[in-house]
Design an enzyme around this catalytic site. Sequence first.
Site, PDB file in Angstrom:
ATOM      1  N   GLY A   1      57.514  40.728 -48.875  1.00  0.00           N
ATOM      2  CA  GLY A   1      58.753  41.268 -49.438  1.00  0.00           C
ATOM      3  C   GLY A   1      59.855  41.399 -48.409  1.00  0.00           C
ATOM      4  O   GLY A   1      61.029  41.514 -48.745  1.00  0.00           O
TER       5      GLY A   1
ATOM      6  N   ASP B   1      45.949  43.759 -48.815  1.00  0.00           N
ATOM      7  CA  ASP B   1      47.069  42.913 -48.392  1.00  0.00           C
ATOM      8  C   ASP B   1      47.425  43.183 -46.931  1.00  0.00           C
ATOM      9  O   ASP B   1      48.254  42.479 -46.353  1.00  0.00           O
ATOM     10  CB  ASP B   1      48.298  43.146 -49.285  1.00  0.00           C
ATOM     11  CG  ASP B   1      48.695  44.610 -49.366  1.00  0.00           C
ATOM     12  OD1 ASP B   1      47.837  45.425 -49.731  1.00  0.00           O
ATOM     13  OD2 ASP B   1      49.842  44.939 -49.051  1.00  0.00           O
TER      14      ASP B   1
HETATM   15  P1  AMP Z   1      53.313  47.600 -46.972  1.00  0.00           P
HETATM   16  O1  AMP Z   1      52.892  48.895 -47.586  1.00  0.00           O
HETATM   17  O2  AMP Z   1      54.371  47.717 -45.903  1.00  0.00           O
HETATM   18  O3  AMP Z   1      52.159  46.740 -46.548  1.00  0.00           O
HETATM   19  O4  AMP Z   1      54.066  46.814 -48.133  1.00  0.00           O
HETATM   20  C1  AMP Z   1      53.521  46.547 -49.385  1.00  0.00           C
HETATM   21  C2  AMP Z   1      54.351  45.518 -50.067  1.00  0.00           C
HETATM   22  O5  AMP Z   1      55.698  45.972 -50.215  1.00  0.00           O
HETATM   23  C3  AMP Z   1      54.437  44.186 -49.342  1.00  0.00           C
HETATM   24  O6  AMP Z   1      54.444  43.182 -50.308  1.00  0.00           O
HETATM   25  C4  AMP Z   1      55.746  44.291 -48.616  1.00  0.00           C
HETATM   26  O7  AMP Z   1      56.281  43.024 -48.335  1.00  0.00           O
HETATM   27  C5  AMP Z   1      56.600  45.074 -49.611  1.00  0.00           C
HETATM   28  N1  AMP Z   1      57.688  45.835 -48.952  1.00  0.00           N
HETATM   29  C6  AMP Z   1      57.576  46.932 -48.183  1.00  0.00           C
HETATM   30  N2  AMP Z   1      58.794  47.349 -47.768  1.00  0.00           N
HETATM   31  C7  AMP Z   1      59.705  46.494 -48.269  1.00  0.00           C
HETATM   32  C8  AMP Z   1      61.133  46.366 -48.197  1.00  0.00           C
HETATM   33  N3  AMP Z   1      61.890  47.223 -47.521  1.00  0.00           N
HETATM   34  N4  AMP Z   1      61.704  45.336 -48.852  1.00  0.00           N
HETATM   35  C9  AMP Z   1      60.979  44.465 -49.567  1.00  0.00           C
HETATM   36  N5  AMP Z   1      59.643  44.528 -49.671  1.00  0.00           N
HETATM   37  C10 AMP Z   1      58.999  45.519 -49.041  1.00  0.00           C
HETATM   38 MG    MG Z   2      51.722  45.011 -45.836  1.00  0.00          MG
END
Ligand code: AMP
Ligand code: MG
Length: 524
Positions: A103, A276
């Site tokens: 993301g 993930d």
């Molecule tokens: P994480 O908890 O950081 O592993 O993120 C979980 C999901 O949310 C992943 O698919 C990330 O790419 C997406 N994600 C987290 N923060 C953001 C952001 N600021 N913008 C877009 N996608 C995000």
């Molecule tokens: Mg992640």
Amino acid sequence: MQSLRFDNTFVRDLPGDPDDGAQRRQVHGALYSRVQPTPVVAPQLLAHAREVAALLGIDESEVATPRFAQVFAGNALIEGMTPYAANYGGHQFGQWAGQLGDGRAITLGETINAAGERWELQLKGAGPTPYSRTADGRAVLRSSVREFLCSEAMHHLGVPTTRALSLMTTGEQVVRDMFYDGRPAPEPGAIVCRVAPSFIRFGNFELPAARRDSALLKQLVDYTIRRDFPELYAEPGGGEEEALYAAWFAQVCARTAVMVAHWMRVGFVHGVMNTDNMSILGLTIDYGPYGWIDNFDLDWTPNTTDAQGRRYSFGQQAQIASWNLSRLASALAPLFTSLDPLHAGLQTYVDTYKTAERLHVAAKLGLTECRDEDVELMHALYVLLHEYEIDMTLFFRALGEVKAAAPTLMLFSEAFYDEAKRGASAAALNDWLAHYTARIKQEGQPDEQRRVRMQAVNPRYVLRNYLAQQAIDRAEQGDATAIQELLEVLRHPYDDQPGRELYTQRRPEWARNRAGCSMLSCSS
Ligand code: AMP
Ligand code: MG
């Protein structure tokens, strides 16, 4: 940077999304979407890791140029880069979450260095992708500093991890509701360039499996083995497909076990072990609300989102990695005619973890071999460290100074957080120390030899949560020198570094309950 050579196998060999652009969407039948980084107003380099630059063949003189800042902030591409965001799913906090994907991470390309090694370059915080859902694709400075410093710290500690080349501010503000309490505020934006042989996660396999797209799943498995596990072809039975897949899954299980055993050795808590966030290479990946153990506590988690369930607490990590591997096994099941090889892989995890844990018990205690009683001795110590709130890093470092002929609790005076508990601990700790010295006398190693062995696995310097926060506070005031200093210290975590005692100190009282020091949310 002109010397960077690219060989972008992921986009060349695997099916991609026919649409481009960053509009949010579900992407079926494809493992990635091509998407360009979104340029930022004023990229500025705050810090870089010289070992990583060297690994890539980027000269130090190039790092300081405006061109470097442009490229690693996503404002310019070097010839040969083909940016994309990967499509993956995952289990989050025990539940299937469907399509997630990169993301806010955009891979620039796979570069081949002078030694022939493949290194993928990935910007985190480089703008929206089809997988950004409702979010902005950006990252804030505080979380970027944490990812940058911790990936390098882990590497120098000998823990398998993704690396970080650069930390850049963007000159733009990003709005975040840090405590999820309805008070969003602007914060400085930043971009880290992460580097790893591959950023493929368990979730990359889970998504096509969940969509019953076995052909796509098989394509990704074949690709992963070919690119990242070529040595498996040489194994007995490696020519036969199912045996190859079995050997590969066992290898993923073994690597994951080794990684988690290292986390337990150094006192690292990942904080969000969703599938993930599990690398197929067994690398520590996605540094979010992670934390380091100060006072030893198996129940501790830095992640406020997980404060209730404590699913991802320090002592749960080995269990959770096993659960995550089971999810991967389920995803891979369509490629097998029998589930036996997948069960065997999961058993490999258990066995490898046990072996690694025993190795670390022996090493941390300075023993040349690990007997069953030694594992018990270690677990008895853990109980004491927890009960009397003793600092893990300071305790083990001091344990290396024990003289077999004259053990003394004086060595541990810096390791206590609570004076009353120090007093209360004396009898039990003395008793434990007596058992320990009896054991080391039995081995008969000279004190000095044992000390040297122990100091090579019990770090003097770790990225304590409050140290990272102090560096962040200063960076937010416009002063990046604390980040650079901390990086210097963490490059040699096992050496005594005269003049840098400040970085060895236990968590100060002000940091006990301060946000960023003991509590972190996923907001980043
Ligand atoms: P994480 O908890 O950081 O592993 O993120 C979980 C999901 O949310 C992943 O698919 C990330 O790419 C997406 N994600 C987290 N923060 C953001 C952001 N600021 N913008 C877009 N996608 C995000
Ligand atoms: Mg992640």
